[in-house]
Design a protein around this motif. Structure first.
Motif, mmCIF file in Angstrom:
data_model
loop_
_atom_site.group_PDB
_atom_site.id
_atom_site.type_symbol
_atom_site.label_atom_id
_atom_site.label_comp_id
_atom_site.label_asym_id
_atom_site.label_seq_id
_atom_site.Cartn_x
_atom_site.Cartn_y
_atom_site.Cartn_z
ATOM 1 N N ASP A 101 43.618 109.591 11.968
ATOM 2 C CA ASP A 101 42.454 109.672 12.684
ATOM 3 C C ASP A 101 42.202 108.299 13.469
ATOM 4 O OD1 ASP A 101 42.210 112.384 11.983
ATOM 5 O OD2 ASP A 101 40.609 112.021 10.694
ATOM 6 N N ARG A 102 42.344 107.467 12.820
ATOM 7 C CA ARG A 102 42.111 106.028 13.453
ATOM 8 C C ARG A 102 43.066 105.616 14.395
ATOM 9 N NH1 ARG A 102 43.888 100.648 11.663
ATOM 10 N NH2 ARG A 102 42.747 98.993 12.415
ATOM 11 N N MET A 103 44.258 105.975 14.326
ATOM 12 C CA MET A 103 45.348 105.889 15.198
ATOM 13 C C MET A 103 45.299 106.871 16.543
ATOM 14 S SD MET A 103 49.246 105.102 15.805
ATOM 15 C CE MET A 103 49.549 104.754 14.084
ATOM 16 N N MET A 104 44.887 107.980 16.275
ATOM 17 C CA MET A 104 44.572 108.936 17.338
ATOM 18 C C MET A 104 43.377 108.218 18.342
ATOM 19 S SD MET A 104 47.055 110.829 17.506
ATOM 20 C CE MET A 104 48.403 110.974 16.213
ATOM 21 N N MET A 105 42.369 107.917 17.451
ATOM 22 C CA MET A 105 41.188 107.444 18.217
ATOM 23 C C MET A 105 41.408 106.198 19.265
ATOM 24 S SD MET A 105 37.714 107.685 18.434
ATOM 25 C CE MET A 105 36.471 107.382 17.189
ATOM 26 N N ILE A 106 42.208 105.269 18.746
ATOM 27 C CA ILE A 106 42.316 103.913 19.641
ATOM 28 C C ILE A 106 43.523 104.427 20.613
ATOM 29 C CG2 ILE A 106 43.930 102.752 17.950
ATOM 30 C CD1 ILE A 106 42.290 100.434 19.144
ATOM 31 N N ASN A 107 44.621 105.131 20.177
ATOM 32 C CA ASN A 107 45.786 105.032 20.941
ATOM 33 C C ASN A 107 45.727 106.290 22.148
ATOM 34 O OD1 ASN A 107 46.751 103.437 19.385
ATOM 35 N ND2 ASN A 107 48.773 104.415 18.876
ATOM 36 N N MET A 133 49.638 102.641 28.554
ATOM 37 C CA MET A 133 50.837 101.972 27.691
ATOM 38 C C MET A 133 51.132 102.996 26.931
ATOM 39 S SD MET A 133 52.355 99.276 28.363
ATOM 40 C CE MET A 133 51.139 98.266 28.985
ATOM 41 N N GLY A 134 52.552 103.736 27.189
ATOM 42 C CA GLY A 134 53.118 104.486 26.271
ATOM 43 C C GLY A 134 54.013 103.802 25.393
ATOM 44 N N SER A 135 55.128 104.489 25.385
ATOM 45 C CA SER A 135 56.216 103.988 24.418
ATOM 46 C C SER A 135 57.454 105.020 24.615
ATOM 47 C CB SER A 135 55.854 103.750 23.050
ATOM 48 O OG SER A 135 56.832 103.341 22.047
ATOM 49 N N ILE A 136 58.702 104.347 24.254
ATOM 50 C CA ILE A 136 59.799 104.961 24.063
ATOM 51 C C ILE A 136 59.630 105.809 22.823
ATOM 52 C CG2 ILE A 136 61.501 103.524 25.193
ATOM 53 C CD1 ILE A 136 62.344 102.294 22.861
ATOM 54 N N HIS A 145 57.414 107.137 11.684
ATOM 55 C CA HIS A 145 56.436 106.840 12.791
ATOM 56 C C HIS A 145 55.853 108.109 13.330
ATOM 57 C CE1 HIS A 145 58.060 102.415 14.017
ATOM 58 N NE2 HIS A 145 57.649 102.669 12.746
ATOM 59 N N LEU A 146 55.520 108.874 12.441
ATOM 60 C CA LEU A 146 54.869 110.063 12.790
ATOM 61 C C LEU A 146 53.479 110.135 13.583
ATOM 62 C CD1 LEU A 146 55.164 113.523 12.769
ATOM 63 C CD2 LEU A 146 54.112 113.232 10.624
ATOM 64 N N ALA A 147 52.984 109.576 12.962
ATOM 65 C CA ALA A 147 51.557 109.368 13.728
ATOM 66 C C ALA A 147 51.632 108.569 15.281
ATOM 67 C CB ALA A 147 50.464 108.745 12.872
ATOM 68 N N TYR A 148 52.380 107.497 15.157
ATOM 69 C CA TYR A 148 52.488 106.483 16.359
ATOM 70 C C TYR A 148 53.295 107.368 17.408
ATOM 71 C CZ TYR A 148 53.757 102.793 19.180
ATOM 72 O OH TYR A 148 53.665 101.915 20.290
ATOM 73 N N CYS A 149 54.416 108.225 17.183
ATOM 74 C CA CYS A 149 55.055 108.744 17.845
ATOM 75 C C CYS A 149 54.172 110.189 18.738
ATOM 76 C CB CYS A 149 56.391 109.577 17.535
ATOM 77 S SG CYS A 149 57.506 108.417 17.144
ATOM 78 N N THR A 150 53.332 110.881 17.739
ATOM 79 C CA THR A 150 52.594 111.687 18.324
ATOM 80 C C THR A 150 51.541 111.223 19.210
ATOM 81 O OG1 THR A 150 52.757 112.991 16.057
ATOM 82 C CG2 THR A 150 50.886 113.645 17.416
ATOM 83 N N SER A 151 50.943 109.991 19.099
ATOM 84 C CA SER A 151 49.923 109.534 19.737
ATOM 85 C C SER A 151 50.606 108.894 21.191
ATOM 86 C CB SER A 151 49.268 108.188 19.072
ATOM 87 O OG SER A 151 50.167 107.315 18.952
ATOM 88 N N LYS A 152 51.721 108.683 21.079
ATOM 89 C CA LYS A 152 52.404 108.028 22.497
ATOM 90 C C LYS A 152 52.854 109.309 23.273
ATOM 91 C CE LYS A 152 51.338 103.806 22.006
ATOM 92 N NZ LYS A 152 50.494 103.003 23.130
ATOM 93 N N ALA A 154 51.129 112.099 23.378
ATOM 94 C CA ALA A 154 49.763 112.523 23.735
ATOM 95 C C ALA A 154 49.779 111.458 25.256
ATOM 96 C CB ALA A 154 48.863 112.436 22.808
ATOM 97 N N VAL A 155 49.798 110.293 25.143
ATOM 98 C CA VAL A 155 49.507 109.338 26.035
ATOM 99 C C VAL A 155 50.160 109.812 27.251
ATOM 100 C CG1 VAL A 155 49.924 106.956 26.789
ATOM 101 C CG2 VAL A 155 48.904 107.246 24.668
ATOM 102 N N HIS A 156 51.692 110.024 27.209
ATOM 103 C CA HIS A 156 52.466 110.510 28.349
ATOM 104 C C HIS A 156 51.830 111.684 28.852
ATOM 105 C CE1 HIS A 156 56.389 108.310 26.493
ATOM 106 N NE2 HIS A 156 55.014 107.287 26.798
ATOM 107 N N GLY A 157 51.463 112.710 28.099
ATOM 108 C CA GLY A 157 50.786 114.023 28.573
ATOM 109 C C GLY A 157 49.429 113.717 29.118
ATOM 110 N N LEU A 158 48.705 113.007 28.565
ATOM 111 C CA LEU A 158 47.200 112.455 29.141
ATOM 112 C C LEU A 158 47.654 112.026 30.655
ATOM 113 C CD1 LEU A 158 44.209 111.781 29.062
ATOM 114 C CD2 LEU A 158 44.949 109.631 28.086
#
Length: 252
Positions: A101-107, A133-136, A145-152, A154-158
């Motif tokens: 939740d912390r990762m999804m909140m800030i990312n 700022m997304g990510s490869i 890196h499940l959480a990180y990949c999911t969050s990034k 989402a950033v691309h979709g956003l």
């Protein structure tokens, strides 16, 4: 490309990739507002073209705090760089709900609500640009890196959704997807390996350009996306990885 007379916000703009973007925006002539929890260090704190809003980006009212600062001290805003983010490694079986939740909140949540809070300024701008700022790792994955990949992802979709929703208001939105960028954290990771020289050699082999990236590599792309040179570019994910994701791996 010039950003003279433009006002830009960058979250986490005081170090790492964020600092590279800050320095590039300043060099292009922009006035920069840095929003982050840590105090500014070095010459940034004395630069007359740098403003600082100390805010915990994990707080639910962070976006409102930033909007109040913009209204009180700048009065206008043309560029938003949603750069701040966090990353941790966890195997699927070890996933922690609070850390997730912390990762999804800030990312992911914070960038969306910063844009919402700053909409009046962006609509009033004649050349508004949002840069996320997304990510490869929003395109492919590293182990654990499940959480990180999911969050990034989402950033691309956003980014694409904002481009569609805000285009008619004269607001563009794009994302930068960095690859391996040199930083204190990445350098420490290499240094922690048993055979540092071998690991670095293998890492360089993954990059067709023969080197890893620097924060200034990302800063140059950010200036392009913030400027009128990219006025017909929106909804795009610009991969900045030295060709890493274009190279097919071979076992030799």
């Amino acid at each position: 490309m010039t950003l003279k007379g433009k006002f830009a916000l960058i979250t986490g703009g005081g170090r790492g990739i964020g600092l590279g973007v800050t320095l590039a925006l300043l060099e292009a002539g922009a006035t920069v507002l840095i929003a982050q929890r840590q105090p500014l260090q070095g010459t940034l704190s004395q630069n007359p073209n740098v403003h600082f809003c100390q805010v915990d980006l994990l707080a639910k009212d962070a976006s409102k705090t930033i909007a109040v600062y913009v209204e009180k001290h700048l009065g206008a805003l043309d560029v938003v760089v949603n750069n701040a983010g966090i990353m941790f490694e966890q195997a699927v079986e070890d996933l922690d709900e609070e850390e997730w939740d912390r990762m999804m909140m800030i990312n992911t949540r914070t960038p969306a609500f910063i844009v919402k809070a700053l909409m009046p300024f962006l609509v009033a701008s004649t050349s508004a640009s949002i840069i996320n700022m997304g990510s490869i790792e929003g395109i492919a994955a590293n182990p654990n890196h499940l959480a990180y990949c999911t969050s990034k992802s989402a950033v691309h979709g956003l980014t694409k959704a904002l481009a569609v929703d805000l285009g008619s208001k004269g607001i563009r939105c794009n994302a930068i997807a960095p690859g391996w960028i040199q930083s204190d954290l990445s350098n420490a990771y290499i240094g922690s390996q048993e055979n540092e020289e071998k690991v670095m050699s293998e890492l360089l082999r993954m990059h067709p350009v023969g080197r890893t990236g620097t924060p200034s590599d990302i800063g140059g792309v950010a200036v392009f996306l913030a400027s009128e040179a990219s006025s017909f570019v929106t909804g795009q994910i610009l991969v900045v990885d030295g060709g890493r994701t274009s190279k097919l791996p071979l076992p030799f």
